[in-house]
Design a protein around this motif. Structure first.
Motif, PDB file in Angstrom:
ATOM      1  N   GLY A  49     -32.696 -10.262 130.643  1.00  0.00           N
ATOM      2  CA  GLY A  49     -31.439 -10.425 129.928  1.00  0.00           C
ATOM      3  C   GLY A  49     -30.285 -10.678 130.884  1.00  0.00           C
ATOM      4  O   GLY A  49     -29.419 -11.504 130.622  1.00  0.00           O
ATOM      5  N   GLU A  50     -30.265  -9.972 132.047  1.00  0.00           N
ATOM      6  CA  GLU A  50     -29.193 -10.171 133.013  1.00  0.00           C
ATOM      7  C   GLU A  50     -29.218 -11.588 133.569  1.00  0.00           C
ATOM      8  O   GLU A  50     -28.195 -12.243 133.718  1.00  0.00           O
ATOM      9  CB  GLU A  50     -29.333  -9.146 134.143  1.00  0.00           C
ATOM     10  CG  GLU A  50     -29.050  -7.707 133.677  1.00  0.00           C
ATOM     11  CD  GLU A  50     -29.387  -6.692 134.746  1.00  0.00           C
ATOM     12  OE1 GLU A  50     -29.813  -7.113 135.841  1.00  0.00           O
ATOM     13  OE2 GLU A  50     -29.221  -5.497 134.494  1.00  0.00           O
ATOM     14  N   ALA A  53     -28.020 -14.012 130.927  1.00  0.00           N
ATOM     15  CA  ALA A  53     -26.602 -13.896 130.649  1.00  0.00           C
ATOM     16  C   ALA A  53     -25.789 -14.711 131.638  1.00  0.00           C
ATOM     17  O   ALA A  53     -24.770 -15.321 131.295  1.00  0.00           O
ATOM     18  CB  ALA A  53     -26.182 -12.422 130.685  1.00  0.00           C
ATOM     19  N   LEU A 280     -28.223  -3.637 125.732  1.00  0.00           N
ATOM     20  CA  LEU A 280     -28.111  -5.056 126.074  1.00  0.00           C
ATOM     21  C   LEU A 280     -26.908  -5.682 125.385  1.00  0.00           C
ATOM     22  O   LEU A 280     -26.217  -6.538 125.960  1.00  0.00           O
ATOM     23  CB  LEU A 280     -29.390  -5.798 125.685  1.00  0.00           C
ATOM     24  CG  LEU A 280     -30.640  -5.453 126.481  1.00  0.00           C
ATOM     25  CD1 LEU A 280     -31.870  -6.113 125.858  1.00  0.00           C
ATOM     26  CD2 LEU A 280     -30.492  -5.884 127.937  1.00  0.00           C
ATOM     27  N   LYS A 285     -25.396  -9.030 126.828  1.00  0.00           N
ATOM     28  CA  LYS A 285     -26.622  -9.796 127.033  1.00  0.00           C
ATOM     29  C   LYS A 285     -27.266 -10.218 125.711  1.00  0.00           C
ATOM     30  O   LYS A 285     -28.215 -10.987 125.701  1.00  0.00           O
ATOM     31  CB  LYS A 285     -27.619  -8.993 127.875  1.00  0.00           C
ATOM     32  CG  LYS A 285     -27.089  -8.645 129.270  1.00  0.00           C
ATOM     33  CD  LYS A 285     -28.079  -7.789 130.029  1.00  0.00           C
ATOM     34  CE  LYS A 285     -27.536  -7.419 131.411  1.00  0.00           C
ATOM     35  NZ  LYS A 285     -26.437  -6.436 131.324  1.00  0.00           N
TER      36      LYS A 285
END
Length: 562
Positions: A49-50, A53, A280, A285
């Motif tokens: 997710g990071e 993003a 998240l 994210k």
């Protein structure tokens, strides 16, 4: 499926569904999600997710899914996750629009003969993502493949009334004899057993999608298992698929209506633990995530907090062969003894609403535009005092002073909470009633229901298509969705009538009467609540269409407000 009557065959598989219609594992969608909530999100998911993003910009939507895609083969798919991806990467003759109505999609024209049994479709000239044309033969191949391979949703073709589908399921005819044929490259003819008021509605369901025969056969047993093993002809193309982690859909530049598709990309992350999804979301994210009741109080004042009404229902099944629960007045007393407002407002707190009928409210209108639920009203609604009086009177007539029964539930957090609430309600309001809770794994709960080896069972149902019948034909004699030993000849006859009646006003009245027989006359089940979902969603997300039946989401009209 073998050796069933025509009536039983059409509805036999309705319990088999999506994680949401559709249906039993679909219909038990909320149960599946509750089970998944007990899993722990992995660091790998969060790291992904990071990374995403940082890459995301512009028209990119980031959402979560509760599970991996089991398959992208439309002839075999039977769950909500697969249906969502198929709905957004593929297109059939019809699709659901922003108002959940079936509208022409790949079909440019739909004509029918005078008696409504022969339907001719003229297709738009479009292409698959590999450049091949999408032809009428692709529909003929895919629909016959559903029947040939006994796909999980093959009953939908019988529900639609397609000629010979019932005989094919009964192995009396070959799949090649299904009433569908390509009469030209872009002309498709579908023949029905008789006029069918649900035909157009059902054509938007993923089981009715086309497939490219040459491509499918070239892929062999690897077809639909990886992103490179599938084709798209819809608004988006599946470009990445990292199993158990997530997938990416990108805009299909060759889609016939690409000018009206605003999103460039959809990033989907598998998030099995809602608290992980909330984290998240808080770290930007995810643009949308689902909350459980345990998280509602924490986020209730957040401006991004929203409640979405759902079309799924949760209810109690009774074993109609039980010496006490087999009595309709006992079942009616149980119905009246339960405080549904307390259940939804105090225990669940997720937007679920009390339900006193089997058909969900807010989605199904009469030809005059009146809501089904409002027309039939609250059935078997009463006070604890009324419940106690009816219970004691009927119990005495049966020669009993007390009853000990058990309730069969899935071992999910929400089902345990609901069962404990029911235990307190029934033991407090019905003198001599003792309820034992038996929590088992989800799959085992279904097996117990199939064998009708329970007293009470906490169950759920999600609609496959946008018509009250998706809730009402469950209760046919010997139907797999019945699972109670329930039988009422009048109900069976009315269901059969409604399936062929093209007088929509008369048909709707029949649908209302089916529920009255089920609940007013027989008190056959105890409806509890219509589900809701608590979510967090970014205000910048616009035009996200959520459907009450079939595939849950359409991203075709979604965009990010910049």
């Amino acid at each position: 499926m073998k050796n069933k009557t025509w009536l039983g065959l059409i509805f036999l598989a309705i319990f088999t569904v999506i994680l949401s219609g559709c249906n039993f594992s679909s219909s038990d969608k909320k149960e599946d999600e509750d089970k998944k909530e007990e899993s722990t999100g992995t660091d790998k998911t969060e790291d992904k997710g990071e990374d995403k993003a940082e890459e995301s910009a512009g028209q990119v939507l980031r959402v979560s899914a509760s599970a991996e895609i089991p398959t992208m083969d439309s002839t075999k798919a039977h769950d909500g996750v697969a249906f969502n991806v198929l709905n957004n990467t593929n297109e059939g003759l019809y699709r659901q629009d922003e108002n959940n109505e079936s509208i022409l999609a790949l079909a440019e024209k739909h004509e029918e003969n005078e008696d409504g049994t022969v339907h001719t479709f003229t297709l738009k000239e479009t292409t698959w993502s590999n450049g091949d044309p999408v032809t009428a033969a692709d529909f003929e191949y895919a629909w016959k493949r559903v029947m040939k391979d006994a796909g999980a949703y093959n009953y939908m073709l019988a529900t639609a009334g397609i000629k010979n589908s019932e005989a094919i399921m009964d192995e009396e005819m070959d799949a090649d004899e299904l009433g569908i044929k390509a009469t030209g490259d872009y002309t498709l003819e579908v023949t029905l057993e008789g006029p069918n008021p649900l035909f157009k509605t059902l054509l938007a369901f993923p089981t009715f999608l086309p497939q490219n025969q040459k491509f499918v056969e070239e892929q062999g047993d690897q077809y639909a298992l990886e992103a490179e093993n599938v084709l798209a002809n819809g608004p988006f193309v599946l470009t990445k698929w990292t199993h158990e982690q997530g997938w990416t859909m990108e805009k299909n530049a060759d889609y016939w209506d690409a000018d009206n598709v605003k999103l460039d990309e959809i990033e989907v992350y598998v998030v099995k633990e809602p608290s992980t999804g909330a984290n998240l979301y808080e770290t930007d994210k995810l643009d949308r995530t689902v909350l459980t009741s345990a998280l509602v109080d924490q986020y209730a004042d957040n401006p991004d907090f929203k409640i979405e009404k759902e079309s799924n229902i949760v209810f109690l099944r009774f074993n109609h062969g039980h010496p006490v629960l087999g009595n309709p007045e006992i079942r009616r007393a149980v119905n009246m003894a339960i405080d549904r407002d307390g259940l939804t407002d105090v225990i669940l707190k997720d937007g679920s609403s009390p339900l006193y009928g089997v058909v969900a409210g807010g989605y199904y209108q009469s030809p005059d535009g009146e809501d089904y639920r409002e027309l039939n009203g609250d059935i078997n609604k009463g006070t604890p005092e009324e419940a106690k009086a009816l219970w004691e009177k009927t119990l005495a007539e049966l020669g009993e002073t007390e009853v000990t029964v058990s309730i069969n539930i899935a071992d999910s957090e929400s089902h345990k909470k609901v069962a404990e609430f029911l235990q307190a309600q029934l033991e407090d309001n019905l003198p001599g009633f003792k309820l034992d809770i038996k929590a088992v794994p989800f799959a085992q709960r279904l097996e117990i229901e199939k064998g009708i080896t329970y007293d009470l069972s906490l169950s759920s149902w999600g609609p496959d298509y946008s018509d009250p019948m998706t809730y009402l034909d469950m209760w046919l004699k010997d139907g797999s969705a019945n699972r109670m030993g329930y039988d009422n000849a009048k109900l069976n006859d009315l269901v059969a009538d409604a399936y062929v009646d093209t007088d929509l006003s008369k048909r709707f009245e029949t649908l209302l009467n089916i529920e009255k027989i089920l609940l007013e006359e027989d008190a056959a089940i105890a409806p509890l609540y219509q589900t809701g979902t608590a979510i967090l969603i970014q205000d910048k997300v616009k035009g996200l269409v959520k459907h009450p039946s079939g595939a849950e989401f359409s991203y075709k009209w979604t965009y990010i407000e910049e």
